[in-house]
Scaffold this active site. Structure first.
Site, PDB file in Angstrom:
ATOM      1  N   HIS A  57       0.839  -1.191   0.000  1.00 47.02           N
ATOM      2  CA  HIS A  57       0.000   0.000   0.000  1.00 47.02           C
ATOM      3  C   HIS A  57       0.876   1.243   0.000  1.00 47.02           C
ATOM      4  CE1 HIS A  57      -0.036  -0.778   4.565  1.00 47.02           C
ATOM      5  NE2 HIS A  57       0.705   0.294   4.402  1.00 47.02           N
ATOM      6  N   PHE A 234     -15.435  -5.189  14.614  1.00 53.41           N
ATOM      7  CA  PHE A 234     -15.922  -5.229  13.236  1.00 53.41           C
ATOM      8  C   PHE A 234     -16.472  -6.632  12.958  1.00 53.41           C
ATOM      9  CE2 PHE A 234     -11.829  -2.793  13.372  1.00 53.41           C
ATOM     10  CZ  PHE A 234     -12.423  -1.581  13.664  1.00 53.41           C
ATOM     11  N   ASP A 236     -17.320  -9.675  11.460  1.00 57.66           N
ATOM     12  CA  ASP A 236     -17.006 -10.319  10.185  1.00 57.66           C
ATOM     13  C   ASP A 236     -17.139 -11.840  10.307  1.00 57.66           C
ATOM     14  OD1 ASP A 236     -14.821 -10.968  11.740  1.00 57.66           O
ATOM     15  OD2 ASP A 236     -13.325 -10.414  10.238  1.00 57.66           O
ATOM     16  N   ASP A 310     -10.324  -6.129  18.413  1.00 54.27           N
ATOM     17  CA  ASP A 310     -10.675  -6.772  17.149  1.00 54.27           C
ATOM     18  C   ASP A 310      -9.425  -7.060  16.324  1.00 54.27           C
ATOM     19  OD1 ASP A 310     -11.203  -6.472  14.086  1.00 54.27           O
ATOM     20  OD2 ASP A 310     -13.177  -6.937  14.903  1.00 54.27           O
ATOM     21  N   TYR A 311      -8.562  -6.056  16.161  1.00 52.38           N
ATOM     22  CA  TYR A 311      -7.316  -6.255  15.416  1.00 52.38           C
ATOM     23  C   TYR A 311      -6.493  -7.382  16.022  1.00 52.38           C
ATOM     24  CZ  TYR A 311      -7.601  -2.026  12.481  1.00 52.38           C
ATOM     25  OH  TYR A 311      -7.951  -1.087  11.560  1.00 52.38           O
TER      26      TYR A 311
END
Length: 337
Positions: A57, A234, A236, A310-311
């Site tokens: 990125h 999040f 998922d 979460d991470y």
């Protein structure tokens, strides 16, 4: 923030957990994971994960960095495949990192993928070329991804001077305000459902967009948000899998059998909603338990946010994939996660 009577993710999670029939949150598992995370905090391991993806990125100094994050998270959904031999792979990467690799390659090849003037009119052939993998496998939900790019591109051009930076400026350093702007104005981020007669929300991609900006810019510049701790986890596929692995959540025999048999769960079904909603509430309860432990033991550490937890769990799954894969994860086709 309320959207026409839709409960925010934290309240939604609490409501769903209270009425869930297929998913249960367990106190013992919560204690076990609390100890695991506190141990990691003590050894300074509960930090933003080093994913090893810096090479795929652009840097935070790139003139279109904010728009790169926006486009990437707009396309950040549904990478799984029932057959591992038919996974979409780009430069050896799978899943979300394959998406990063594809978009980064496009930028290097002078494709204007961060510019809504380009992607609001992107053709099937152009996107196929951008998303070309190492094999002949095409990225899942290809047609939906074209629709998403057309939608967000046109909205940016019509409302926000052709850049997501305008939205971030309007949010005025508030994560919740930016979340509100995104879900109110970009339908493809409007991750909502009806459950037990109430409108609930998860906002996985919208929340991760805000958190990714915060992470990408190290909490400064375009990523400076004074209330980022108000975000939830999040919801998922993979984090619920880790929560079940630690015993924080458990599934009914009926649901577990469906997952073991690799049955798809319909988007908006009670089972799918309960997995996601209970995951949100479980992490909120976990954060509270960690906070209580820190206070009781007078530990000189900060309480981690739900997004940081979460991470950590997402990365735990990647680091301990072999062990965690003993727990099946749910599969749902859709654009919301």
């Amino acid at each position: 923030m309320d959207r026409d009577g839709v409960m925010l993710p934290a309240k939604s999670g609490e409501f769903i957990a209270k009425h869930a029939k297929h998913v249960k949150i367990n106190k013992d598992g919560n204690e076990k994971l609390c100890k695991e995370i506190l141990s990691s905090i003590k050894y300074n391991q509960l930090q933003m994960p080093d994913t090893g993806s810096d090479s795929i990125h652009p840097s935070k100094d790139h003139p279109r960095a904010v728009d790169w994050v926006f486009v990437t998270d707009a396309l950040n959904f549904c990478f799984w495949s029932k057959n591992k031999e038919k996974q979409w792979v780009v430069d050896g990467y799978t899943g979300y990192f394959a998406l990063e690799a594809a978009l980064n390659r496009a930028i290097k090849n002078s494709v204007d993928i961060t510019n809504p003037e380009f992607y609001s009119k992107i053709t099937k052939e152009q996107l196929l070329n951008i998303m070309k993998g190492d094999t002949d496998v095409i990225i899942p939900l290809f047609d939906q991804r074209i629709s998403v790019l057309h939608e967000i591109g046109n909205i940016l051009l019509e409302k926000y001077n052709g850049t997501f930076e305008t939205c971030v400026k309007e949010a005025n350093k508030s994560a919740i305000k930016l979340l509100e702007i995104v879900v109110d104005n970009f339908p493809c981020f409007r991750d909502e459902a009806m459950y037990n007669g109430r409108a609930v929300s998860f906002y996985k991609r919208a929340q991760i967009l805000v958190a990714d900006l915060w992470n990408f810019f190290n909490g400064t510049s375009w990523g400076q948000f004074e209330d980022v701790d108000k975000l939830t986890m999040f919801a998922d596929y993979r984090v619920p899998q880790v929560l079940v692995y630690f015993g924080v959540m458990s599934y009914s025999d009926e649901l577990m059998n469906k997952l073991k048999n690799d049955e798809l769960l319909e988007s908006g079904s009670d089972e799918e909603i309960e997995i996601r909603g209970c995951s949100i509430h479980a992490v909120e309860l976990l954060k509270k338990r960690i906070e209580d432990e820190i206070k009781e033991k007078h530990l000189n550490v900060s309480v981690p946010s739900s997004s940081l937890i979460d991470y950590y769990l997402w990365c735990y799954r990647r680091k301990h994939a072999k062990e965690v894969e003993s727990i099946p994860y749910h599969k749902t086709l859709g654009i919301f996660y």
